[in-house]
Scaffold this motif. Structure first.
Motif, short mmCIF file in Angstrom:
data_model
loop_
_atom_site.label_atom_id
_atom_site.label_comp_id
_atom_site.label_asym_id
_atom_site.label_seq_id
_atom_site.Cartn_x
_atom_site.Cartn_y
_atom_site.Cartn_z
N THR A 82 0.85 -1.20 0.00
CA THR A 82 0.00 0.00 0.00
C THR A 82 0.88 1.25 0.00
OG1 THR A 82 -0.09 -0.17 2.39
CG2 THR A 82 -2.02 -0.96 1.19
N PRO A 83 0.42 2.28 -0.69
CA PRO A 83 1.23 3.50 -0.77
C PRO A 83 1.54 4.09 0.60
CG PRO A 83 -0.53 3.51 -2.39
CD PRO A 83 -0.79 2.35 -1.50
N THR A 84 2.83 4.41 0.81
CA THR A 84 3.24 4.95 2.10
C THR A 84 4.04 6.23 1.89
OG1 THR A 84 4.89 3.24 1.91
CG2 THR A 84 3.34 3.01 3.72
N SER A 85 4.02 7.08 2.90
CA SER A 85 4.75 8.36 2.79
C SER A 85 6.21 8.16 3.13
CB SER A 85 4.15 9.38 3.75
OG SER A 85 2.80 9.57 3.44
N CYS A 86 7.04 8.97 2.52
CA CYS A 86 8.48 8.89 2.74
C CYS A 86 8.81 9.55 4.08
CB CYS A 86 9.18 9.63 1.60
SG CYS A 86 10.95 9.48 1.62
N SER A 87 9.46 8.79 4.99
CA SER A 87 9.79 9.35 6.30
C SER A 87 10.96 10.33 6.15
CB SER A 87 10.21 8.24 7.25
OG SER A 87 11.42 7.68 6.80
N ILE A 88 11.18 11.15 7.18
CA ILE A 88 12.28 12.13 7.12
C ILE A 88 13.61 11.38 7.00
CG2 ILE A 88 13.48 13.94 8.44
CD1 ILE A 88 10.72 14.77 9.52
N LYS A 89 13.70 10.23 7.72
CA LYS A 89 14.95 9.44 7.69
C LYS A 89 15.22 8.91 6.27
CE LYS A 89 16.84 5.34 9.99
NZ LYS A 89 16.36 4.20 9.21
N ALA A 112 14.50 16.82 -7.19
CA ALA A 112 13.22 16.44 -6.58
C ALA A 112 12.59 15.27 -7.33
CB ALA A 112 12.28 17.64 -6.57
N GLY A 113 12.63 15.33 -8.67
CA GLY A 113 12.07 14.25 -9.49
C GLY A 113 12.85 12.95 -9.30
N VAL A 114 14.18 13.06 -9.24
CA VAL A 114 15.01 11.86 -9.07
C VAL A 114 14.76 11.25 -7.68
CG1 VAL A 114 17.40 11.00 -9.07
CG2 VAL A 114 16.75 12.79 -10.68
N SER A 115 14.55 12.09 -6.68
CA SER A 115 14.24 11.59 -5.33
C SER A 115 12.90 10.84 -5.33
CB SER A 115 14.14 12.74 -4.32
OG SER A 115 15.32 13.48 -4.30
N ALA A 116 11.92 11.42 -6.01
CA ALA A 116 10.60 10.76 -6.08
C ALA A 116 10.75 9.40 -6.77
CB ALA A 116 9.61 11.64 -6.84
N PHE A 117 11.59 9.36 -7.81
CA PHE A 117 11.84 8.09 -8.52
C PHE A 117 12.42 7.05 -7.56
CE2 PHE A 117 15.37 5.58 -10.28
CZ PHE A 117 14.64 4.68 -11.06
N LEU A 118 13.46 7.44 -6.83
CA LEU A 118 14.12 6.46 -5.93
C LEU A 118 13.15 5.94 -4.88
CD1 LEU A 118 17.68 7.97 -5.42
CD2 LEU A 118 17.13 5.75 -6.42
N TRP A 119 12.30 6.84 -4.39
CA TRP A 119 11.32 6.43 -3.37
C TRP A 119 10.32 5.43 -3.96
CZ3 TRP A 119 10.07 5.74 1.43
CH2 TRP A 119 8.73 5.59 1.79
N LEU A 120 9.73 5.79 -5.07
CA LEU A 120 8.70 4.92 -5.67
C LEU A 120 9.31 3.58 -6.08
CD1 LEU A 120 6.77 7.58 -7.82
CD2 LEU A 120 5.95 6.47 -5.73
N TYR A 121 10.49 3.64 -6.70
CA TYR A 121 11.11 2.40 -7.16
C TYR A 121 11.42 1.47 -5.98
CZ TYR A 121 13.60 -1.10 -9.66
OH TYR A 121 13.94 -2.32 -10.18
N SER A 122 12.07 2.03 -4.95
CA SER A 122 12.48 1.19 -3.81
C SER A 122 11.28 0.61 -3.09
CB SER A 122 13.33 1.99 -2.82
OG SER A 122 14.32 2.67 -3.49
N CYS A 123 10.21 1.40 -2.95
CA CYS A 123 9.01 0.90 -2.27
C CYS A 123 8.39 -0.26 -3.05
CB CYS A 123 7.94 1.99 -2.15
SG CYS A 123 8.26 3.19 -0.90
N ILE A 124 8.34 -0.14 -4.36
CA ILE A 124 7.58 -1.11 -5.17
C ILE A 124 8.44 -2.30 -5.59
CG2 ILE A 124 6.14 -1.42 -7.25
CD1 ILE A 124 5.30 1.57 -6.89
N TRP A 188 0.00 6.07 -5.26
CA TRP A 188 1.47 6.07 -5.27
C TRP A 188 1.98 7.39 -5.88
CZ3 TRP A 188 4.70 3.63 -2.45
CH2 TRP A 188 4.48 2.30 -2.06
N ALA A 189 1.32 7.83 -6.97
CA ALA A 189 1.76 9.07 -7.63
C ALA A 189 1.65 10.25 -6.66
CB ALA A 189 0.92 9.32 -8.87
N PHE A 190 0.62 10.23 -5.84
CA PHE A 190 0.43 11.30 -4.85
C PHE A 190 1.63 11.32 -3.88
CE2 PHE A 190 -1.73 12.79 -0.82
CZ PHE A 190 -1.80 14.12 -1.20
N GLU A 191 2.11 10.13 -3.50
CA GLU A 191 3.27 10.07 -2.60
C GLU A 191 4.50 10.67 -3.29
OE1 GLU A 191 3.08 9.53 0.48
OE2 GLU A 191 0.99 8.85 0.41
N GLY A 192 4.63 10.42 -4.61
CA GLY A 192 5.74 11.01 -5.36
C GLY A 192 5.60 12.52 -5.44
N GLU A 193 4.38 13.00 -5.71
CA GLU A 193 4.12 14.44 -5.78
C GLU A 193 4.45 15.12 -4.44
OE1 GLU A 193 3.73 16.41 -8.55
OE2 GLU A 193 1.63 16.94 -8.32
#
Ligand SMILES: Nc1ncnc2c1ncn2[C@@H]1O[C@H](COP(=O)(O)OP(=O)(O)O)[C@@H](O)[C@H]1O
Ligand SMILES: C[C@@](O)(CCOP(=O)(O)O)CC(=O)O
Ligand SMILES: [Mg+2]
Length: 387
Positions: A82-89, A112-124, A188-193
């Motif tokens: 399930t989509p989760t928010s990126c923690s500060i850590k 910012a875009g590259v960070s969103a990519f790393l987050w979404l990729y690693s989560c999924i 998931w896209a909302f978490e990236g945004e």
């Protein structure tokens, strides 16, 4: 095996910024797309890295998957269904991974875009090696929702090869997702945004996911059935700006003047509601097309005035407004403002000669004009071929 996804940009007809504070907004998809393709290497490729290629910018980023494992040990063992928010850590670890890539100074906003990519990729997909290629027809940071189209296309491509989604891979050409899948892509896209924008309303990713013309308030969408052909001229002032900073600026103004700003947001809410009623009113209603267009023009001008109150207009936007007004055409900024794009309603009976004259005058100021189809399909997927 390869999957290719495309997600459209958007225009906001009414309600940007106010929608972040709970007001209604009306938006439509625009026929300009961000494309993402995803491919996992075969064992014979002997490739243990995660690669992100940004084709338009001629940039490639690459991380050995062991480096990602070291920076984000919390991923991999339990992939998030399930989509989760990126923690500060996690955000700090991602920032370190992005910094190692030495993004050129002139393109630093891509971080910012590259960070969103790393987050979404690693989560999924955790620590799986892959190559992700991105290209876009949308100008970045111009109010046409490139950040949302990027997050939607990325989420959809990643989910297409995940256990959360099952798609018919034998389909030829572009095809849509099911309702449940769209909901997952959108979340998931909302978490990236959130990583790119700080405090998004969810409007942009929702339009990019579902397409169409929609009314949106506090996370809930209503698809609008338009009973009129809407033709908009989009003028890109080419003045760069950043949505995150503009949204933060409006929030700061709201803290300084809560009562006044709450009235501004309420006025925008009424404008969006009236606009959506006009768009949907049956053609046989008392109002003729011309009367409907005149009402819409007036509402767009009122919305623009309120965006000025919020502090998000710009000298370049004012130049576009003055220029189009010479031809009795109404305009408003679209997206976060501060530069970026301006919308001008082109009434049905307006002659092609006048349209060409306005475009010529706007382009002589150094602006770039485009007309694109609006209200088309949302995110779509294509397996194998090169549609
Ligand atoms: N194709 C893309 N590749 C990489 N990053 C992207 C892409 N499209 C958008 N972004 C990210 O989104 C940012 C622009 O988003 P934003 O300021 O919200 O403007 P807009 O969404 O109106 O284009 C870029 O600076 C970048 O970080
Ligand atoms: C200003 C806002 O209403 C729209 C921003 O759109 P864009 O990123 O400028 O395309 C913010 C939001 O709704 O999240
Ligand atoms: Mg954006």
């Amino acid at each position: 095996m390869e999957v290719r996804v495309r997600a459209p940009g958007k225009i906001i007809l009414a309600g940007e910024h106010a929608v972040v504070h709970g007001s209604t907004a009306v938006a439509a998809s625009v026929g300009l797309y961000t494309y993402v393709s995803l491919r996992f290497p075969t064992p014979s490729d002997n490739d243990d890295s995660l690669k992100l290629q940004l084709k338009d910018m001629a940039l490639e980023f690459s991380w050995p998957v062991d480096r990602i494992k070291e920076a984000l040990p919390e991923f991999g063992s339990s992939l998030s269904p399930t989509p989760t928010s990126c923690s500060i850590k996690s955000m700090k670890s991602i920032a370190a991974l992005v910094e190692e890539q030495n993004i050129p100074e002139a393109k630093v906003e891509l971080a910012a875009g590259v960070s969103a990519f790393l987050w979404l990729y690693s989560c999924i997909h955790g620590f799986k090696p892959a190559t992700v290629v991105v290209n876009s027809e949308l100008p970045l940071g111009s109010g046409l929702g490139s950040s949302a189209a990027f997050c939607v296309a990325l989420s959809a491509a990643l989910l297409a090869f995940s256990d959360s989604v099952s798609l018919d891979m034998s389909q030829q050409g572009w095809s849509g997702f099911g309702e449940g899948e769209l909901e997952l892509v959108n979340k998931w896209a909302f978490e990236g945004e959130k990583i790119i924008h700080g405090k998004p309303s969810g409007l942009d990713n929702t339009v990019s996911t579902y397409g169409n013309i929609i009314k949106f308030k506090s996370g809930a969408l209503t698809r609008l059935k338009s009973n009129m052909t809407l033709k908009m001229l989009i003028t890109n002032t080419k003045v760069g700006r950043n949505t995150k900073a503009l949204v933060a600026g409006v929030s700061e103004r709201t803290i300084r003047h809560p009562d006044a700003m709450s009235l501004v947001f309420n006025a925008v809410d009424s404008i969006s509601k009236e606009l959506s009623a006009i768009i949907q009113s049956p053609a046989s209603d008392d109002l003729s097309i011309t009367e409907k267009e005149e009402k819409m023009e007036e509402l767009m001008e009122m919305n623009q005035g309120l965006l000025q109150c919020m502090g998000v207009s710009h000298a370049s936007i004012e130049t576009v407004l003055r220029t189009t007004l010479k031809y009795k055409l109404a305009s408003k900024l679209t997206g976060a403002g501060g530069g970026g794009c301006v919308l001008t309603l082109l009434p049905t009976l307006l002659s092609g000669t006048v349209v060409n004259k306005v475009i010529a005058e706007l382009e002589s100021c150094g602006f770039q004009c485009l007309t694109a189809a609006i209200g088309g399909k949302g995110v779509e997927v294509c397996f194998g071929g090169s549609s």
